[in-house]
Design a protein around this motif. Structure first.
Motif, mmCIF file in Angstrom:
data_model
loop_
_atom_site.group_PDB
_atom_site.id
_atom_site.type_symbol
_atom_site.label_atom_id
_atom_site.label_comp_id
_atom_site.label_asym_id
_atom_site.label_seq_id
_atom_site.Cartn_x
_atom_site.Cartn_y
_atom_site.Cartn_z
ATOM 1 N N ARG A 1 -5.638 2.823 -27.413
ATOM 2 C CA ARG A 1 -5.119 3.365 -26.162
ATOM 3 C C ARG A 1 -5.529 2.424 -25.028
ATOM 4 O O ARG A 1 -6.485 1.657 -25.147
ATOM 5 C CB ARG A 1 -5.628 4.785 -25.904
ATOM 6 N N VAL A 2 -4.795 2.489 -23.910
ATOM 7 C CA VAL A 2 -5.070 1.625 -22.768
ATOM 8 C C VAL A 2 -6.006 2.346 -21.804
ATOM 9 O O VAL A 2 -5.749 3.483 -21.405
ATOM 10 C CB VAL A 2 -3.775 1.215 -22.052
ATOM 11 N N LEU A 3 -7.097 1.679 -21.447
ATOM 12 C CA LEU A 3 -8.071 2.193 -20.492
ATOM 13 C C LEU A 3 -8.298 1.151 -19.390
ATOM 14 O O LEU A 3 -7.717 0.066 -19.423
ATOM 15 C CB LEU A 3 -9.401 2.496 -21.189
ATOM 16 N N ILE A 4 -9.189 1.498 -18.474
ATOM 17 C CA ILE A 4 -9.524 0.600 -17.374
ATOM 18 C C ILE A 4 -10.952 0.078 -17.545
ATOM 19 O O ILE A 4 -11.885 0.851 -17.817
ATOM 20 C CB ILE A 4 -9.395 1.331 -16.027
ATOM 21 N N LEU A 5 -11.113 -1.230 -17.385
ATOM 22 C CA LEU A 5 -12.442 -1.841 -17.423
ATOM 23 C C LEU A 5 -13.217 -1.426 -16.177
ATOM 24 O O LEU A 5 -12.717 -1.530 -15.054
ATOM 25 C CB LEU A 5 -12.293 -3.367 -17.462
ATOM 26 N N LYS A 6 -14.450 -0.952 -16.366
ATOM 27 C CA LYS A 6 -15.268 -0.476 -15.256
ATOM 28 C C LYS A 6 -16.250 -1.517 -14.747
ATOM 29 O O LYS A 6 -16.583 -1.545 -13.562
ATOM 30 C CB LYS A 6 -16.053 0.772 -15.693
ATOM 31 N N ASN A 7 -16.740 -2.366 -15.644
ATOM 32 C CA ASN A 7 -17.741 -3.362 -15.251
ATOM 33 C C ASN A 7 -17.969 -4.291 -16.430
ATOM 34 O O ASN A 7 -17.622 -3.967 -17.578
ATOM 35 C CB ASN A 7 -19.060 -2.672 -14.860
ATOM 36 N N VAL A 8 -18.549 -5.448 -16.153
ATOM 37 C CA VAL A 8 -19.022 -6.357 -17.197
ATOM 38 C C VAL A 8 -20.393 -6.847 -16.762
ATOM 39 O O VAL A 8 -20.552 -7.376 -15.660
ATOM 40 C CB VAL A 8 -18.078 -7.564 -17.398
#
Length: 217
Positions: free
Chosen positions: A65-72
């Motif tokens: 599923r497609v999600l959003i990157l929050k941090n690296v």
């Protein structure tokens, strides 16, 4: 026209694409990823922080599923979800995952995989409170992926949770989690119009550092 012919007629990897010098890259995969992500953001690519999260269910079937990157950061690549969702339950049972990024206008793809860790409660709560009220209401409702019998039931449930948040703005879902994928492998793929793609794979060493190697297209 049959679907097969329509698909055959669509252009792919038309370019032009910028060259990728795989010999002039940082030692750490995170540095190169952040450069590519910022290139996508600065280039105006819509939702440049969108990614595909892949996990495995109890029967061994892959789920994506497609999600959003929050941090690296040093902990890995972060994303958020309720632990009651299918992906939350799959991660609890098998804490390993893969992430895929694709920035089509740049002809760039990044794939990574590795173990998943749950971040501290402080990070989870801060992420939850930073979300829009509609998102928080949905998370507090805790019905993601359940069978929906009517829009009226959805509207009533969300309205109830909105009232709950308005009465107590600091309310946080106890099942909300921020996860981080700490990759063992990260592959960078730069498209070429003639299909002479450039692929560079980073592999984590036992001491924590990285080694990189070119792959055949």
């Amino acid at each position: 026209m049959a679907l097969k012919e329509r698909l055959r007629g669509l252009k792919s990897l038309a370019g032009p694409f910028a060259p990728f010098d795989a010999t002039a890259t940082p030692d750490d995969s995170r540095g190169l990823f952040e450069t590519w992500l910022c290139d996508a953001i600065d280039g105006g690519i819509p939702e440049a922080h969108a990614m595909t999260l892949s996990t495995v269910d109890e029967q061994g079937y892959p789920d994506a599923r497609v999600l959003i990157l929050k941090n690296v950061d040093a902990d890995g690549w972060h994303f958020a979800s309720t632990k009651l969702s299918p992906k939350g339950r799959q991660i609890a049972a098998q804490p390993r995952a893969a992430l895929t990024f694709y920035w089509q206008p740049l002809g760039r793809q990044v794939r990574l995989r590795g173990p998943v860790i749950e971040m501290s409660r402080e990070i989870c709560e801060a992420d939850f409170l930073a979300r829009p009220i509609g998102s928080r209401a949905g998370a507090l409702l805790a019905r993601q992926s359940d069978v929906l019998v009517s829009d009226a039931a959805l509207d009533a449930g969300l309205a109830e949770q909105r009232r709950r948040i308005e009465a107590a703005p600091s309310t946080v879902s106890p099942t909300w989690a921020v996860y981080a994928v700490k990759p063992n492998e990260v592959e960078f793929w730069q498209a070429d119009e003639e299909r002479r793609h450039t692929r560079l794979r980073y592999r984590r060493e036992n001491h924590g550092g990285w080694t990189s190697e070119r792959l055949w297209p």
